[in-house]
Design a protein around this motif. Structure first.
Motif, short mmCIF file in Angstrom:
data_model
loop_
_atom_site.label_atom_id
_atom_site.label_comp_id
_atom_site.label_asym_id
_atom_site.label_seq_id
_atom_site.Cartn_x
_atom_site.Cartn_y
_atom_site.Cartn_z
N GLU A 23 0.84 -1.19 0.00
CA GLU A 23 0.00 0.00 0.00
C GLU A 23 0.88 1.24 0.00
N PRO A 24 0.42 2.35 -0.59
CA PRO A 24 1.21 3.57 -0.62
C PRO A 24 1.52 4.07 0.79
N ALA A 25 2.71 4.60 0.96
CA ALA A 25 3.10 5.23 2.22
C ALA A 25 3.14 6.73 2.01
N VAL A 26 2.40 7.50 2.79
CA VAL A 26 2.29 8.94 2.59
C VAL A 26 3.40 9.66 3.33
N ASN A 27 4.11 10.52 2.62
CA ASN A 27 5.12 11.36 3.23
C ASN A 27 4.47 12.70 3.55
N GLU A 28 4.59 13.16 4.80
CA GLU A 28 3.87 14.35 5.23
C GLU A 28 4.66 15.64 5.05
N ALA A 29 5.85 15.56 4.43
CA ALA A 29 6.66 16.76 4.27
C ALA A 29 5.89 17.81 3.48
N SER A 30 5.98 19.07 3.93
CA SER A 30 5.31 20.16 3.22
C SER A 30 6.23 20.68 2.12
N SER A 31 5.65 21.11 1.01
CA SER A 31 6.45 21.58 -0.11
C SER A 31 5.61 22.50 -0.97
N GLU A 32 6.26 23.52 -1.53
CA GLU A 32 5.58 24.41 -2.45
C GLU A 32 5.76 23.97 -3.89
N LEU A 33 6.50 22.90 -4.09
CA LEU A 33 6.68 22.41 -5.45
C LEU A 33 5.34 22.02 -6.06
N PHE A 34 5.15 22.34 -7.34
CA PHE A 34 3.95 21.98 -8.09
C PHE A 34 2.69 22.60 -7.50
N GLY A 35 2.85 23.70 -6.79
CA GLY A 35 1.69 24.44 -6.31
C GLY A 35 0.79 23.68 -5.37
N GLN A 184 12.99 21.59 -8.86
CA GLN A 184 12.69 23.02 -9.00
C GLN A 184 12.43 23.37 -10.46
N ARG A 185 13.23 22.80 -11.35
CA ARG A 185 13.09 23.11 -12.78
C ARG A 185 11.77 22.60 -13.33
N ILE A 186 11.42 21.37 -13.02
CA ILE A 186 10.19 20.83 -13.60
C ILE A 186 8.95 21.38 -12.91
N SER A 187 9.11 21.87 -11.67
CA SER A 187 7.99 22.56 -11.04
C SER A 187 7.67 23.83 -11.81
N ALA A 188 8.71 24.54 -12.24
CA ALA A 188 8.50 25.72 -13.08
C ALA A 188 7.89 25.33 -14.42
N GLN A 189 8.33 24.20 -14.98
CA GLN A 189 7.74 23.71 -16.23
C GLN A 189 6.25 23.41 -16.05
N TYR A 190 5.92 22.81 -14.92
CA TYR A 190 4.52 22.47 -14.65
C TYR A 190 3.66 23.74 -14.59
N HIS A 191 4.16 24.76 -13.91
CA HIS A 191 3.41 26.01 -13.84
C HIS A 191 3.26 26.64 -15.22
N ALA A 192 4.32 26.55 -16.04
CA ALA A 192 4.24 27.11 -17.39
C ALA A 192 3.22 26.35 -18.24
N GLN A 193 3.13 25.04 -18.03
CA GLN A 193 2.15 24.23 -18.78
C GLN A 193 0.73 24.67 -18.47
N THR A 194 0.50 25.13 -17.27
CA THR A 194 -0.86 25.48 -16.86
C THR A 194 -1.12 26.98 -16.92
N ALA A 195 -0.23 27.73 -17.58
CA ALA A 195 -0.37 29.18 -17.63
C ALA A 195 -1.27 29.66 -18.75
N GLY A 196 -1.78 28.74 -19.57
CA GLY A 196 -2.75 29.14 -20.59
C GLY A 196 -2.13 29.74 -21.83
N ILE A 197 -0.90 29.34 -22.21
CA ILE A 197 -0.28 29.87 -23.41
C ILE A 197 -1.01 29.34 -24.63
#
Length: 242
Positions: A23-35, A184-197
């Motif tokens: 079964e999946p094990a949940v990691n409770e670490a907080s992060s701002e990555l990927f919004g 960090q780099r792909i988190s920025a990529q993810y935000h760019a993907q959802t920016a509505g370009i």
């Protein structure tokens, strides 16, 4: 440079700043990555190297871990294991997996990891990707390898999950040190993907197109390095994955 493209680059700059366990094990670490989106790290590991990689991703993203574990374990010795892996590849096998990901629909981003076997992903990865609906999800591949075929193996995940969006993958020989910068780099990529370009309406291979990195740097020719880029025809732009 057109006012549209300058505005586009400004938008991107703002975005960028801003073992046996079924079964999946949940990691409770907080992060701002990927919004704050829900992240799953699904991985298959034979010798433990890919598992360490997966655990580090989960630590830094606060993700849920799911180990892709075969019902029939692979041999623990190297040579017999390679023989089984080759047989599975040649027969296009689908090894059965223990357990299932709970609450699959709640995950927005799915990392999928594996060791490179016979120049590609183990067949159990095909089993995993065929068991779930990836529509609307963002998939990120990662792999560990001993010699080569990293890029070819990472691109395999696009073939296996055609209904998903994809971010730049990462392959290493075992070191976890590149993970932080990559996330960090792909988190920025993810935000760019959802920016509505807006989408470019012209041919993606046209000589009239200009490719830009996510920080707005123009490329003199079509980039050879795989990753996420913005391509413009001078009138409108879209995101592309090469």
């Amino acid at each position: 440079m057109s006012r549209y493209l300058l505005a586009l680059i400004a938008l991107i700059g703002t975005v960028q700043s801003g073992c046996a366990q079924h079964e999946p094990a949940v990691n409770e670490a907080s992060s701002e990555l990927f919004g704050g989106k829900k992240v799953l790290v699904a991985y298959f590991s034979w010798g433990g190297t890919t598992e360490r990689f997966a655990e580090e991703i989960a630590t830094q993203t606060g993700a849920t871990l799911f180990r892709i574990e075969p019902v029939n374990p692979y041999p623990s010795e190297y040579t017999p294991c390679t023989e089984v892996a080759k047989e599975e590849l040649e027969s296009n096998a689908r090894p059965e997996i223990k357990g299932n990901v709970e609450d699959w629909d709640r995950y927005d981003i799915v990392f999928i990891g594996w060791p490179v076997w016979w120049h590609t992903a183990p067949m159990i990865i095909s089993t995993f990707t065929e068991n779930y609906d990836f529509s609307g999800k963002t998939v990120v591949p990662f792999c560990t390898y001993a010699a080569t075929y990293r890029d070819e193996t990472l691109r395999k995940i696009v073939e296996l999950t055609p209904l998903a969006n994809h971010l730049e993958g990462l392959g290493t020989t075992g070191s976890t040190s590149p993970i932080g910068e990559w996330l960090q780099r792909i988190s920025a990529q993810y935000h760019a993907q959802t920016a509505g370009i807006a989408d470019v309406q012209s041919d993606a291979d046209s000589d009239r197109l200009t490719y830009y990195t996510l920080d707005g740097i123009a490329q003199h020719s079509k980039p050879q390095r795989s990753g996420l880029y913005i391509v413009s025809d001078g009138y409108s732009s879209k995101k592309v994955i090469l």
